[in-house]
Design a protein around this motif. Sequence first.
Motif, PDB file in Angstrom:
ATOM      1  N   UNK A 255      -0.789  11.733  -3.287  1.00 32.10           N
ATOM      2  CA  UNK A 255      -0.973  13.407  -2.948  1.00 32.10           C
ATOM      3  C   UNK A 255      -0.346  13.731  -3.688  1.00 32.10           C
ATOM      4  N   UNK A 256       1.452  13.572  -4.741  1.00 31.68           N
ATOM      5  CA  UNK A 256       1.920  14.561  -5.511  1.00 31.68           C
ATOM      6  C   UNK A 256       0.958  14.654  -7.258  1.00 31.68           C
ATOM      7  N   UNK A 257       0.261  12.968  -7.212  1.00 31.21           N
ATOM      8  CA  UNK A 257      -0.318  13.469  -8.356  1.00 31.21           C
ATOM      9  C   UNK A 257      -1.401  13.626  -8.455  1.00 31.21           C
ATOM     10  N   UNK A 258      -2.161  14.176  -7.283  1.00 31.49           N
ATOM     11  CA  UNK A 258      -3.438  14.988  -7.183  1.00 31.49           C
ATOM     12  C   UNK A 258      -3.080  16.687  -7.254  1.00 31.49           C
ATOM     13  N   UNK A 259      -1.956  16.603  -7.096  1.00 32.18           N
ATOM     14  CA  UNK A 259      -1.490  18.388  -7.707  1.00 32.18           C
ATOM     15  C   UNK A 259      -1.273  18.386  -8.219  1.00 32.18           C
ATOM     16  N   UNK A 260      -0.936  17.656  -9.066  1.00 32.69           N
ATOM     17  CA  UNK A 260      -0.229  17.789 -10.293  1.00 32.69           C
ATOM     18  C   UNK A 260      -1.444  17.269 -11.506  1.00 32.69           C
ATOM     19  N   UNK A 261      -2.850  17.117 -11.342  1.00 39.19           N
ATOM     20  CA  UNK A 261      -3.553  16.729 -11.950  1.00 39.19           C
ATOM     21  C   UNK A 261      -4.201  18.267 -11.448  1.00 39.19           C
ATOM     22  N   UNK A 262      -4.346  18.545 -10.683  1.00 36.80           N
ATOM     23  CA  UNK A 262      -4.790  19.797 -10.086  1.00 36.80           C
ATOM     24  C   UNK A 262      -4.820  21.090 -10.715  1.00 36.80           C
ATOM     25  N   UNK A 263      -3.500  20.762 -10.742  1.00 36.10           N
ATOM     26  CA  UNK A 263      -2.727  22.115 -11.605  1.00 36.10           C
ATOM     27  C   UNK A 263      -3.275  22.176 -13.353  1.00 36.10           C
TER      28      UNK A 263
ATOM     29  N   UNK B 204       1.133  -1.547  -0.164  1.00 37.99           N
ATOM     30  CA  UNK B 204      -0.011   0.146  -0.139  1.00 37.99           C
ATOM     31  C   UNK B 204       1.112   1.112   0.412  1.00 37.99           C
ATOM     32  N   UNK B 205       2.084   1.025   0.916  1.00 37.01           N
ATOM     33  CA  UNK B 205       3.260   1.912   0.687  1.00 37.01           C
ATOM     34  C   UNK B 205       3.180   3.059  -0.665  1.00 37.01           C
ATOM     35  N   UNK B 206       3.515   2.644  -1.035  1.00 35.58           N
ATOM     36  CA  UNK B 206       3.933   3.506  -2.814  1.00 35.58           C
ATOM     37  C   UNK B 206       2.408   4.464  -3.581  1.00 35.58           C
ATOM     38  N   UNK B 207       1.444   3.692  -3.102  1.00 34.93           N
ATOM     39  CA  UNK B 207       0.024   3.935  -3.972  1.00 34.93           C
ATOM     40  C   UNK B 207      -0.063   5.303  -2.586  1.00 34.93           C
ATOM     41  N   UNK B 208       0.384   4.981  -1.562  1.00 38.59           N
ATOM     42  CA  UNK B 208      -0.123   6.277  -0.383  1.00 38.59           C
ATOM     43  C   UNK B 208       1.191   7.468  -0.610  1.00 38.59           C
TER      44      UNK B 208
ATOM     45  N   UNK C 202      -6.586  10.967 -11.212  1.00 39.56           N
ATOM     46  CA  UNK C 202      -6.032  11.021 -10.341  1.00 39.56           C
ATOM     47  C   UNK C 202      -5.640   9.086 -10.144  1.00 39.56           C
ATOM     48  N   UNK C 203      -7.068   8.733 -10.287  1.00 43.54           N
ATOM     49  CA  UNK C 203      -7.177   6.700 -10.446  1.00 43.54           C
ATOM     50  C   UNK C 203      -6.211   6.767 -10.908  1.00 43.54           C
ATOM     51  N   UNK C 204      -6.033   6.473 -11.673  1.00 42.88           N
ATOM     52  CA  UNK C 204      -5.301   6.165 -13.484  1.00 42.88           C
ATOM     53  C   UNK C 204      -3.186   6.623 -13.703  1.00 42.88           C
ATOM     54  N   UNK C 205      -3.251   8.096 -12.638  1.00 39.19           N
ATOM     55  CA  UNK C 205      -2.067   8.013 -13.107  1.00 39.19           C
ATOM     56  C   UNK C 205      -1.265   7.187 -11.519  1.00 39.19           C
ATOM     57  N   UNK C 206      -1.924   6.909 -10.357  1.00 43.48           N
ATOM     58  CA  UNK C 206      -1.610   7.092  -9.275  1.00 43.48           C
ATOM     59  C   UNK C 206      -1.423   5.176  -9.969  1.00 43.48           C
ATOM     60  N   UNK C 207      -2.496   4.349 -10.412  1.00 42.18           N
ATOM     61  CA  UNK C 207      -2.336   3.016 -10.877  1.00 42.18           C
ATOM     62  C   UNK C 207      -1.403   3.126 -11.567  1.00 42.18           C
TER      63      UNK C 207
ATOM     64  N   UNK D 109       1.461   4.431 -11.572  1.00 39.87           N
ATOM     65  CA  UNK D 109       3.247   5.200 -11.288  1.00 39.87           C
ATOM     66  C   UNK D 109       3.223   4.318 -10.385  1.00 39.87           C
ATOM     67  N   UNK D 110       2.788   3.770  -9.168  1.00 40.78           N
ATOM     68  CA  UNK D 110       2.517   3.130  -7.875  1.00 40.78           C
ATOM     69  C   UNK D 110       2.517   1.355  -8.447  1.00 40.78           C
ATOM     70  N   UNK D 111       1.316   0.801  -9.761  1.00 37.13           N
ATOM     71  CA  UNK D 111       1.173  -0.711  -9.815  1.00 37.13           C
ATOM     72  C   UNK D 111       2.220  -0.929 -10.465  1.00 37.13           C
TER      73      UNK D 111
END
Length: 497
Positions: free
Chosen positions: A258-266, A250-254, A305-310, A312-314
Motif C-alpha cells: 500500500x505504501x509503494x502504491x501510494x508513492x507510484x500513484x503520486x 508474505x508480511x513484508x510484501x503486504x 508497483x510490482x517492481x518496487x514491492x519486489x 523493497x520486500x524481497x
Amino acid sequence: MDVLRSKITEVLYAVIPITGIVLLLHLTLSPLDSSLLIRFFIGDLFIIVGLAIFLFGVDIGITPIGQEMGKGIAKTNKVWMVVVAGLILGFFISIAEPDLHILAGQIEAVTSGMVSKLSIVVIVSIGIAALVSLGLVRIVFNVPLYKILFGLYFIILILALFTSPEFLAISFDASGATTGALTVPFILALALGVSVLKRDSKASEKDSFGLVAIASTGAIIAVMIMNIFSGADEISGSLSQVKTASNSIIGPFLQKAPIITGEVLLALLPILILFLVFQKFSFKMTKKTVRKILMGLLFTFVGLVLFLVGVNAGFMDVGSAVGYKIASLDHKAYVVIVAFVLGLVTILAEPAVHVLTHQIEDVTSGYVKRTVVMATLALGVGLAIALSMLRILIPELQLWHYLLPGYAISLAMSYFAPKLFVGIAFDSGGVASGPMTATFILAFVQGAAEAIEGANVLVDGFGMIAMVAMTPIIALQILGFVFKLKSKKGGLEKHAG
C-alpha cells in the motif's frame, strides 16, 4: 502480447545473474535464513513481471507523452515558451519521482527531522526545473553540451568549498536519486521531441542526449545552496535501524504494497494531469491514441508497483544481510570483490538503463549496440561499488577524494570524446543510480558498514549513489574513444560528428 513476452525474456536474462550470485553466496560465504531466501525468490518474481510490464508501459505511454510535449514546445518557436515549459515540466516530473521521496525520507530519518522530507523534495525539484529549462534552451540554440557541463560543474566545485561533508554526499546522492525510473524516460523523450524538429539531423542526434545530465546537476546545486544558506554545518541525529527477527514471508510484501502504491500513484498523477491538459489545448490526438497512452500509463503504474514491492520486500533485506555477513569475515578482500560483482550484475536490472540503452541504439540506427553500452555501464558501476567499499574499509578515504578527480577527468574527456558519447555518458551517470541500485546496493553497503569497526553507517551510506552516478560517465567516454579509433572512416563520423 509478443512485445510483452519479449520484455519478460529480456528482464529474465537481467535478473538471473543477481539470483545466481545471491544463491552462490548463500551456499558459500553468507548462508541466509530460509524465510529470507524465500522472500528473495518471491521478490525475484515480482521484479521480473513488474519490470517487463513497466518497460512495456513506458514504450506506449510515457515516451509518446514526452515526445509530443517536446514537439509542442518546439513548434511555438518562442524561447520564453521553452523556458516556462521546462520549468513547469521539470518541477512536476521531479516532485513525482519515487526515488527522490525514498532518499528524502532517509535524510529526514537520519537528521531526526532537522532536514524535512518536504524541504528536500521541493528544493531538489526547483533545481531540476531550472536546469531542465536551461537544457531545452541549449538544444534550441545548439550550445555544445561539454561547455554547459563544464560551467555547471565549475559552479558545483565552488559551492562544494562551502558545503559541509554530510551535505556534499547528500547533494550528489540527490542528483542520482532524481534521475529515476519515471524521470529518465520522460526527460529523454522531451529532449528527443525538441531536437528532432531541427533541420540539422546530425545536431539533432547529438542534442537528444545530455538533458538528463544537465537536469541532474540542478539537484546538486540546489541542495548545496540550501546547506550554505541554512547555516547547518553538520547533520546530527542517527538512523534508527530496527532489525526485525520476523520469519514472516508474505508480511513484508503486504506491508510495503500500500505504501509503494501510494508513492507510484503520486508519481504518475502529475504526468497524467499534464497529458490531459496538453491533449485538450495542444495535442488533439485521436481517441484511439489517447486510449493507448492511458493504457500505457496503467501498465507503467502496475509494473512499477510490482517492481518496487519486489525490491523493497524481497531484495533489500537480503542485500543488508549479505553485506553484514561478508564484511564480518576475516578476509576483507571478499567484501570488495563481492561488491564489484554485485555492482556488475545489479545494473542489468535497472529499468531506466533499459530505456536509455534502447534509445541509444534507436538514435544511432543500431550503430552503437545496446549490449556494448550495457556491458560498459556494468563495469563502471561494479568499480563504483568496489571503491565505495574501500572507503568504508579505509577511514582516511573521503568521498571528495573520489569525486573531485573523477569529475575533473570526466569534464576533461568531454573535450576530446565524440560529442554523441559525451551526452550518452553524462545521461548514463544519472540513469545508473536508479531504484534497483539505490535499494539493493545501498542495503549491501550499509550492512557492510555496520559490520566493519570504525565505519559510520550513516556517513558511509550516503555518497555511494554519487559514486554509482560518476563512474559510468568515465567508462562510456572511454567507450567513445574506442569507437573513434575503430572507425576513423565512415561509421562514427556519420553518427558522432
